[in-house]
Design a protein around this motif. Sequence first.
Motif, PDB file in Angstrom:
ATOM      1  N   GLY A  80     -28.999 -26.199 -85.381  1.00  0.00           N
ATOM      2  CA  GLY A  80     -28.411 -26.609 -84.091  1.00  0.00           C
ATOM      3  C   GLY A  80     -27.705 -27.819 -84.141  1.00  0.00           C
TER       4      GLY A  80
ATOM      5  N   ASN B  39     -22.601 -30.229 -80.453  1.00  0.00           N
ATOM      6  CA  ASN B  39     -22.647 -28.714 -80.245  1.00  0.00           C
ATOM      7  C   ASN B  39     -22.300 -28.159 -79.056  1.00  0.00           C
ATOM      8  OD1 ASN B  39     -23.931 -26.080 -80.883  1.00  0.00           O
ATOM      9  ND2 ASN B  39     -25.632 -26.314 -79.208  1.00  0.00           N
TER      10      ASN B  39
ATOM     11  N   VAL C 212     -23.966 -23.447 -80.645  1.00  0.00           N
ATOM     12  CA  VAL C 212     -25.123 -22.582 -81.114  1.00  0.00           C
ATOM     13  C   VAL C 212     -26.019 -22.262 -79.635  1.00  0.00           C
ATOM     14  CG1 VAL C 212     -27.555 -23.162 -82.024  1.00  0.00           C
ATOM     15  CG2 VAL C 212     -25.376 -24.234 -83.169  1.00  0.00           C
TER      16      VAL C 212
ATOM     17  N   ASP D 141     -29.216 -23.801 -77.031  1.00  0.00           N
ATOM     18  CA  ASP D 141     -29.732 -25.023 -77.525  1.00  0.00           C
ATOM     19  C   ASP D 141     -30.607 -25.823 -76.515  1.00  0.00           C
ATOM     20  OD1 ASP D 141     -29.787 -27.581 -78.425  1.00  0.00           O
ATOM     21  OD2 ASP D 141     -27.956 -27.989 -78.520  1.00  0.00           O
TER      22      ASP D 141
ATOM     23  N   THR E  83     -34.270 -24.772 -86.762  1.00  0.00           N
ATOM     24  CA  THR E  83     -33.346 -23.803 -86.087  1.00  0.00           C
ATOM     25  C   THR E  83     -34.175 -22.942 -84.752  1.00  0.00           C
ATOM     26  OG1 THR E  83     -31.805 -23.406 -87.896  1.00  0.00           O
ATOM     27  CG2 THR E  83     -32.079 -21.771 -85.893  1.00  0.00           C
TER      28      THR E  83
ATOM     29  N   THR F 262     -35.472 -25.409 -81.902  1.00  0.00           N
ATOM     30  CA  THR F 262     -34.179 -25.842 -80.937  1.00  0.00           C
ATOM     31  C   THR F 262     -33.841 -24.899 -80.193  1.00  0.00           C
ATOM     32  OG1 THR F 262     -33.245 -27.372 -82.906  1.00  0.00           O
ATOM     33  CG2 THR F 262     -31.763 -26.798 -81.177  1.00  0.00           C
ATOM     34  N   THR F 263     -33.740 -23.705 -80.519  1.00  0.00           N
ATOM     35  CA  THR F 263     -33.361 -22.440 -79.627  1.00  0.00           C
ATOM     36  C   THR F 263     -34.542 -21.501 -78.852  1.00  0.00           C
ATOM     37  OG1 THR F 263     -33.430 -21.021 -81.727  1.00  0.00           O
ATOM     38  CG2 THR F 263     -31.241 -22.228 -81.074  1.00  0.00           C
TER      39      THR F 263
END
Length: 538
Positions: free
Chosen positions: A20, A147, A165, A168, A473, A476-477
């Motif tokens: 991200g 981002n 992304v 986020d 990743t 972060t998501t």
Amino acid sequence: MLVSRKPGRRVRARRIAAVGMAALAVSAIAGCGSGRTGGGGDGAGLVAGTTDKIFSLDPAAAYDNGSLLVETQIYSYLLNFAPGDATPKPDAAEKCEFSSPMVYTCKLKSGLKFANGNPLTAKSVKFSFDRMLGINDPNGPASLLGNLEKTEIADDLTVNFTLKVANDQTFPAILPTQAGPIVDEKVFPANKVLPDEDVVKGKGYSGPYTIASYDKNKLVEYKAFPDYKGILGTPKTSQVSTKYYATSDNMKLDLQSGALDVAYRSFTPTDIESLRKDSKVKVADGPGGELRYIVFNLNTMPGGTPEQKLAVRKAIASSIDRPALAEGVYKNTYQPAYGFVPQGMPGAAEPLKDLYGAKPNKDAAAKFLSGAGIATPVELNLQYNPDHYGSSSSEEYAAIKSQLESTGLFKVNLQSTEWVTYQKERARDGYPLYHFGWFPDYPDADDYLTPFFAPNNFLQSHFEEPKITSQLTAETTEQDKSKRIKLIEDVQKDLAQNYLPTLPLLSGKQIAVSNPSVQGVSDTLDASFKFRYTVLSK
């Protein structure tokens, strides 16, 4: 705030990489002349003091602690942090939420206006974010918005942020940072930084205070802005002045004499120790988020193979006495750090305590080295910086050298370099092991993970692991908060056990000192790292 920072300097860059966000270093160099504007004040109200310096009043060029102090008082944000709360909540916004995985939507409160009377609308918000990215000032915080793909107006009170992304989970926490102040499109130019005197004159801000008088890095006088409708509420003190000091010595004397009501950033550990014993003042502590650590250059550090290099790192981790550093050098203004995320933040863990011990363990250190076939003593070239992280850095690293050599396992060549050269050389593989520090940009654990350990991270220490990238990743998501915290804890355990690219040493506190009659100081010392005058009274 933020590569590394000393009191008064926040230096940091973020940009999109394979995860991200990954970080890349950028150094903010103070400049700008001072000039007096405004009609002055009568000195009534509350008087605060600081040794931090203002770099710029224009958010596009402000990425330092001194500028943040002013921004906190005069600007509103879509989301902000209420005192004592590290969760971003609506400020100028009525609500913000993901309207789709790639779009974060904010609806403004109606009837908002700037201190000059101009309306604050969705157009103002789009202008502010477009301007931040468009100017992309080298001393500014635009990289925090790495981002953000674009900002669009849905209607007069609604803006849509399209992200690069999806999902986020750090984006809401970035909106209250130095990248997020809302400015008046009728005052601020779209393509250049506005001088401080024009910022003051134009009053294109909408926070809880306006600036009544401005003498840069000498005296700033504030008065309450009655039309502010945000989360910080109506100021408890309508007039506040900030005095700026070259050193903490004079600030300490003014505080003890009663000329100052409160002082925030920065006293030396010795100052704090003596002030705690002074009945005429009150010392308040809060979570600070500052992290001090050692970086290992994975190419140039000792060891003939990756396995040997890891063994050296683990042996060092087993040999450092963090409590002795916290108490002996920093008079407990810092606390031992056994994880990559400081304690007090959601997701914080202490895997290094479990793996390498809370206290030095010579036998464990020796076993790591012998198991990898490494002869002792291992020669370590350890670099530190004497001028960027406070005057106690020399004492700190002399103590670390002594601790390592006392095991008989290491021979430490300790060297120091001034900051300008230090910044260049450490990124050129000049230092096999070196000293660094970090202030948070926002109170989220990812701010201590992705910038350090993602591909092309700002440390430039040659650490890159696909497994860690994948874990970053994922955290972060991840939209479920409890699942995300578990992911953050897991990546720290993996880093500590299998990689150890950095060695956390100490985490710092926020400290403010006040006259005992001043109320509200502790309320604003929280993980947001925002010192809000709105809660102070006497």
